[in-house]
Design a protein around this motif. Structure first.
Motif, short mmCIF file in Angstrom:
data_model
loop_
_atom_site.label_atom_id
_atom_site.label_comp_id
_atom_site.label_asym_id
_atom_site.label_seq_id
_atom_site.Cartn_x
_atom_site.Cartn_y
_atom_site.Cartn_z
N GLY A 196 0.77 -1.35 -0.03
CA GLY A 196 0.09 0.05 0.20
C GLY A 196 0.94 1.09 -0.08
O GLY A 196 0.74 2.25 -0.83
N ARG A 197 1.79 1.21 0.73
CA ARG A 197 2.77 2.50 0.89
C ARG A 197 3.54 2.54 -0.45
O ARG A 197 3.56 3.58 -0.99
CB ARG A 197 3.77 2.37 2.20
N ARG A 198 3.91 1.45 -1.21
CA ARG A 198 4.67 1.76 -2.40
C ARG A 198 3.78 2.20 -3.67
O ARG A 198 4.19 2.76 -4.39
CB ARG A 198 5.20 0.40 -2.82
N LEU A 285 4.83 8.84 -7.50
CA LEU A 285 4.89 7.91 -6.48
C LEU A 285 6.15 7.91 -5.77
O LEU A 285 7.25 8.06 -6.48
CB LEU A 285 4.52 6.45 -7.07
N ALA A 286 6.13 7.71 -4.31
CA ALA A 286 7.65 7.58 -3.60
C ALA A 286 8.30 6.58 -3.79
O ALA A 286 9.52 6.62 -3.96
CB ALA A 286 6.97 7.73 -2.22
N LEU A 318 12.03 8.60 2.72
CA LEU A 318 11.56 7.24 2.36
C LEU A 318 11.34 6.19 3.50
O LEU A 318 10.77 5.41 3.43
CB LEU A 318 12.21 7.05 1.03
N LEU A 319 12.71 6.29 4.04
CA LEU A 319 12.94 5.28 4.94
C LEU A 319 11.82 5.23 6.07
O LEU A 319 11.10 4.28 6.68
CB LEU A 319 14.13 5.22 5.82
N ARG A 320 11.58 6.62 6.74
CA ARG A 320 10.74 6.67 7.83
C ARG A 320 9.15 6.51 7.37
O ARG A 320 8.32 5.86 7.86
CB ARG A 320 10.67 8.37 8.26
N ALA A 321 8.87 6.53 5.88
CA ALA A 321 7.56 6.31 5.71
C ALA A 321 7.23 5.06 4.95
O ALA A 321 6.25 4.53 4.81
CB ALA A 321 7.41 7.22 4.10
N GLY A 322 8.29 3.99 5.49
CA GLY A 322 8.32 2.44 5.06
C GLY A 322 8.21 2.20 3.46
O GLY A 322 8.04 1.14 3.28
N VAL A 323 8.71 3.29 2.88
CA VAL A 323 8.80 2.79 1.28
C VAL A 323 10.02 2.01 0.98
O VAL A 323 10.08 1.04 0.11
CB VAL A 323 9.06 4.21 0.54
#
Length: 324
Positions: A196-198, A285-286, A318-323
């Motif tokens: 979902g995050r990706r 998209l991230a 991106l790391l903090r967002a879980g991507v």
């Protein structure tokens, strides 16, 4: 009941797996046109799919409802015992009911049949006996019968529940394919997961904008730029002249300047910045921004909307967002 301390556990496990594999293999031969009818009933459903079942069948039904809901078919589970004590109000004429019972004679489930008939709700049954009460009452019957349970007493629901689970998955996947369900659709049902995050998270959702954007001009000295880099804490700064992006200055640029013998006391951004720099847009998209960074071996991107610089994003974001 006595315990055999020399019991061969591995042999027992192999026997169970073999019996359940055989039961699944036989399941394909039990498919009839009723499977297609069941799919059409669900595709034409104006309401929700309501799954019900008692005991172990209920546990399988719960999973089935969850799988349907996450793959584009709105569904929920209703316990048949609770349905007789108020939860029938959750079922509407526009719904489709999937009822599970290996015997097809489970009292808590069959007691709902007159009520479903009165509502006019379409019924799909999943049993091991097409001639059972539940099997005969359904608009479509899915045969999940087995020749033998994996339980050596042939009592505990084992092979039969496995077959019901597989049939439920077959139903969900067939509907998924018929609907043209995509990975992005799946992500909307799983916004908290990595997929979902990706597939949903965009650059604008995690970028640093407004006053958080580090900015210097190309005439700024290296020491002035380093103060901005340090104060903003992003390991970089944009270089802008007259509101236009001229370049980017990062920790990497500083290391290259030192390696090249640049006089850090007199050098300006025009001497040491990366001209232009890699950019992205707010609506990207991230995950795509991450790929751009990885492909170019960089740790930050400038975010532009047309000619205007509207933000910056780095690997830490991106790391903090879980991507990642």
């Amino acid at each position: 009941m006595t315990t055999d301390m020399n019991f061969d556990f591995l042999q027992s496990a192999r026997r169970t797996i073999k019996l359940e594999q055989e039961a699944i293999a036989q399941l394909e031969g039990r498919l009839t046109d009723d499977f297609a009818t069941a799919c059409q009933l669900i595709l034409n459903c104006k309401g929700r799919v309501v799954v019900t079942g008692m005991g172990k069948s209920g546990h399988i039904g719960n999973k089935m409802a969850a799988t349907l809901a996450s793959t584009g078919t709105p569904a929920f589970f209703v316990h048949p015992g609770e349905a007789s004590h108020g939860d029938m109000g959750m079922i509407q004429p526009s719904d489709v009911v999937i009822a599970l019972s290996n015997s097809g004679e489970t009292g808590e489930v069959t007691s709902l049949l007159p009520l479903l008939k009165r509502l006019g709700t379409a019924l799909i049954s999943m049993t091991g006996n097409p001639e059972s009460t539940l099997g005969r009452a359904a608009n479509a019957h899915l045969n999940t019968g087995v020749n033998q349970e994996a339980c050596p007493l042939n009592l505990a629901p084992t092979s039969s529940t496995t077959c019901a689970l597989v049939m439920g998955d077959a139903l969900a996947v067939a509907l998924l394919e018929a609907r043209g369900f995509t990975a992005e659709d799946f992500a909307f049902s799983h916004p908290g997961g990595s997929l979902g995050r990706r597939l949903l998270l965009k650059v604008e959702d995690i970028m640093h904008g407004g006053s958080q954007i580090p900015v210097v001009t190309s005439a700024a000295t290296l020491s002035e730029a380093l103060l901005v880099v340090t104060s903003k804490g992003l390991g970089m700064t944009t270089v802008q002249d007259n509101g236009k992006l001229s370049g980017i200055f990062t920790d990497g640029d500083l290391r290259r300047a030192i390696d090249n013998g640049v006089d850090i006391h007199t050098a300006t951004m025009a001497d040491v910045m990366t001209v232009g720099g890699k950019t992205t847009t707010p609506g990207t998209l991230a995950a795509e921004a991450l790929k751009l960074m990885e492909d170019n071996k960089i740790n930050a991107l400038v975010v532009k909307d047309g000619d205007q610089t509207v933000g910056v994003i780095n690997m830490h974001d991106l790391l903090r967002a879980g991507v990642i």
